[in-house]
Design a protein around this motif. Sequence first.
Motif, PDB file in Angstrom:
ATOM      1  N   SER A 174       0.732  -1.196  -0.066  1.00  0.00           N
ATOM      2  CA  SER A 174       0.083  -0.104   0.054  1.00  0.00           C
ATOM      3  C   SER A 174       0.926   1.243  -0.051  1.00  0.00           C
ATOM      4  CB  SER A 174      -0.920   0.067   1.183  1.00  0.00           C
ATOM      5  OG  SER A 174      -2.139   0.947   1.096  1.00  0.00           O
ATOM      6  N   THR A 175       0.183   2.302   0.122  1.00  0.00           N
ATOM      7  CA  THR A 175       1.061   3.724   0.208  1.00  0.00           C
ATOM      8  C   THR A 175       2.051   3.839   1.075  1.00  0.00           C
ATOM      9  OG1 THR A 175      -1.032   4.500  -0.785  1.00  0.00           O
ATOM     10  CG2 THR A 175       0.757   6.144  -0.055  1.00  0.00           C
ATOM     11  N   GLN A 176       3.180   4.196   0.836  1.00  0.00           N
ATOM     12  CA  GLN A 176       4.410   4.678   1.756  1.00  0.00           C
ATOM     13  C   GLN A 176       5.044   5.889   1.417  1.00  0.00           C
ATOM     14  OE1 GLN A 176       5.512   2.903   4.670  1.00  0.00           O
ATOM     15  NE2 GLN A 176       6.454   4.800   4.952  1.00  0.00           N
ATOM     16  N   GLY A 177       5.294   6.744   2.150  1.00  0.00           N
ATOM     17  CA  GLY A 177       6.017   7.965   1.993  1.00  0.00           C
ATOM     18  C   GLY A 177       7.264   8.099   2.833  1.00  0.00           C
ATOM     19  N   ILE A 178       8.067   8.940   2.518  1.00  0.00           N
ATOM     20  CA  ILE A 178       9.480   9.156   3.308  1.00  0.00           C
ATOM     21  C   ILE A 178       9.782  10.397   3.093  1.00  0.00           C
ATOM     22  CG2 ILE A 178      10.768   8.551   1.471  1.00  0.00           C
ATOM     23  CD1 ILE A 178      12.819   7.050   3.337  1.00  0.00           C
ATOM     24  N   ASN A 179       9.922  10.959   4.500  1.00  0.00           N
ATOM     25  CA  ASN A 179      10.441  12.417   4.706  1.00  0.00           C
ATOM     26  C   ASN A 179      11.880  12.588   5.125  1.00  0.00           C
ATOM     27  OD1 ASN A 179       7.566  12.180   5.101  1.00  0.00           O
ATOM     28  ND2 ASN A 179       7.551  14.219   4.898  1.00  0.00           N
ATOM     29  N   ALA A 180      12.670  13.936   4.761  1.00  0.00           N
ATOM     30  CA  ALA A 180      14.113  13.887   5.238  1.00  0.00           C
ATOM     31  C   ALA A 180      14.433  15.443   5.153  1.00  0.00           C
ATOM     32  CB  ALA A 180      14.992  12.922   4.475  1.00  0.00           C
ATOM     33  N   THR A 181      15.527  15.713   5.674  1.00  0.00           N
ATOM     34  CA  THR A 181      15.685  17.341   5.371  1.00  0.00           C
ATOM     35  C   THR A 181      17.215  17.408   5.889  1.00  0.00           C
ATOM     36  OG1 THR A 181      15.447  19.554   6.516  1.00  0.00           O
ATOM     37  CG2 THR A 181      15.462  17.508   8.234  1.00  0.00           C
ATOM     38  N   CYS A 182      17.995  18.182   5.316  1.00  0.00           N
ATOM     39  CA  CYS A 182      19.297  18.495   5.392  1.00  0.00           C
ATOM     40  C   CYS A 182      19.543  19.784   5.193  1.00  0.00           C
ATOM     41  CB  CYS A 182      20.109  17.702   4.319  1.00  0.00           C
ATOM     42  SG  CYS A 182      19.757  18.157   2.498  1.00  0.00           S
ATOM     43  N   VAL A 183      20.770  20.134   5.876  1.00  0.00           N
ATOM     44  CA  VAL A 183      21.265  21.518   5.933  1.00  0.00           C
ATOM     45  C   VAL A 183      22.378  21.600   4.976  1.00  0.00           C
ATOM     46  CG1 VAL A 183      22.109  23.621   7.083  1.00  0.00           C
ATOM     47  CG2 VAL A 183      20.382  22.106   8.299  1.00  0.00           C
ATOM     48  N   MET A 184      22.660  22.934   4.000  1.00  0.00           N
ATOM     49  CA  MET A 184      23.718  22.731   3.288  1.00  0.00           C
ATOM     50  C   MET A 184      24.030  24.370   3.222  1.00  0.00           C
ATOM     51  SD  MET A 184      21.764  21.027   0.050  1.00  0.00           S
ATOM     52  CE  MET A 184      20.099  22.171   0.186  1.00  0.00           C
ATOM     53  N   LYS A 185      25.306  24.484   3.030  1.00  0.00           N
ATOM     54  CA  LYS A 185      25.594  26.092   2.989  1.00  0.00           C
ATOM     55  C   LYS A 185      26.780  26.326   1.451  1.00  0.00           C
ATOM     56  CE  LYS A 185      29.782  25.726   5.833  1.00  0.00           C
ATOM     57  NZ  LYS A 185      31.028  26.323   4.955  1.00  0.00           N
ATOM     58  N   TRP A 186      26.743  27.529   1.071  1.00  0.00           N
ATOM     59  CA  TRP A 186      27.279  27.917  -0.063  1.00  0.00           C
ATOM     60  C   TRP A 186      27.631  29.476  -0.170  1.00  0.00           C
ATOM     61  CZ3 TRP A 186      23.010  25.090  -1.085  1.00  0.00           C
ATOM     62  CH2 TRP A 186      21.810  25.576  -1.426  1.00  0.00           C
ATOM     63  N   PRO A 187      28.653  30.177  -0.880  1.00  0.00           N
ATOM     64  CA  PRO A 187      28.635  31.425  -0.636  1.00  0.00           C
ATOM     65  C   PRO A 187      27.535  32.235  -0.940  1.00  0.00           C
ATOM     66  CG  PRO A 187      30.422  30.140  -1.961  1.00  0.00           C
ATOM     67  CD  PRO A 187      29.454  29.110  -1.748  1.00  0.00           C
ATOM     68  N   THR A 188      27.290  33.430  -0.344  1.00  0.00           N
ATOM     69  CA  THR A 188      26.417  34.378  -0.440  1.00  0.00           C
ATOM     70  C   THR A 188      26.109  34.936  -1.709  1.00  0.00           C
ATOM     71  OG1 THR A 188      27.492  36.184   0.767  1.00  0.00           O
ATOM     72  CG2 THR A 188      25.997  34.740   1.882  1.00  0.00           C
ATOM     73  N   ASP A 189      27.177  35.196  -2.545  1.00  0.00           N
ATOM     74  CA  ASP A 189      27.221  35.709  -3.828  1.00  0.00           C
ATOM     75  C   ASP A 189      26.745  34.792  -4.917  1.00  0.00           C
ATOM     76  OD1 ASP A 189      29.443  34.176  -3.808  1.00  0.00           O
ATOM     77  OD2 ASP A 189      30.770  35.908  -4.493  1.00  0.00           O
ATOM     78  N   ARG A 190      26.465  33.369  -4.771  1.00  0.00           N
ATOM     79  CA  ARG A 190      26.047  32.496  -5.832  1.00  0.00           C
ATOM     80  C   ARG A 190      24.769  31.823  -5.381  1.00  0.00           C
ATOM     81  NH1 ARG A 190      27.202  27.504  -6.151  1.00  0.00           N
ATOM     82  NH2 ARG A 190      28.501  27.517  -4.547  1.00  0.00           N
ATOM     83  N   ALA A 191      23.951  31.938  -6.497  1.00  0.00           N
ATOM     84  CA  ALA A 191      22.845  31.127  -6.279  1.00  0.00           C
ATOM     85  C   ALA A 191      22.957  29.465  -6.169  1.00  0.00           C
ATOM     86  CB  ALA A 191      21.964  31.254  -7.777  1.00  0.00           C
ATOM     87  N   TYR A 192      21.926  28.691  -5.723  1.00  0.00           N
ATOM     88  CA  TYR A 192      21.953  27.365  -5.372  1.00  0.00           C
ATOM     89  C   TYR A 192      22.322  26.622  -6.670  1.00  0.00           C
ATOM     90  CZ  TYR A 192      17.125  27.884  -7.192  1.00  0.00           C
ATOM     91  OH  TYR A 192      15.999  27.951  -7.795  1.00  0.00           O
TER      92      TYR A 192
END
Length: 193
Positions: free
Chosen positions: A161-179
């Motif tokens: 039957s139906t199964q979902g999965i959730n997750a989260t993570c923290v990342m960082k990069w220079p403020t002068d550049r987009a993701y």
Amino acid sequence: MDENREEYGENGIWGLSANEPDHGLEYVGAWQDSTTGRRADDTAFTSDHLVVLYRIPELELDGEQFYRAWLWSGAVPETSYQLESIRPSVRLVHDSDDMRRYDPARTTSDGPVPVSFATSARDGPTIEFPLHAGKVEYSAKQTKVGEAGSYGITWTGEYDSTQGINATCVMKWPTDRAYDIRWNAEIKAAPKQ
């Protein structure tokens, strides 16, 4: 989000919670994908996937901005099939970008599974998602903390039957550049025995 909740219920984007938690993060963008898996001439499953990117507004250090990605994948097997795995992941491309903290970070075989918005700088809310069968664990092959890092979470089991999965993570990069991130999700289903 409303369509996701209607289709997946407690297995959806915010798990057992009906709404997005009050986390105080700044919304950057969201990307969605849907897939129908086939095996021979049969449809084996349908699935939906979502990644939401947030900026952590009060967390900036040495010219680098911190972000949080929220990953969700859900799958529904067809009548004669069962789900065997769900594997969403995110990967950073540049050496100047770092993968930091992630959650879930340990193997869990009892549900519901908690997923926290907490960072090292402050506490945050937690949501929970149901674990109907099997286990949830971070993927050692897809997880690397540090430069050009990555994070993968995996549900494995046998569930019809139906199964979902959730997750989260923290990342960082220079403020002068987009993701610049890469996002992937894999589903595996097999005929019922």
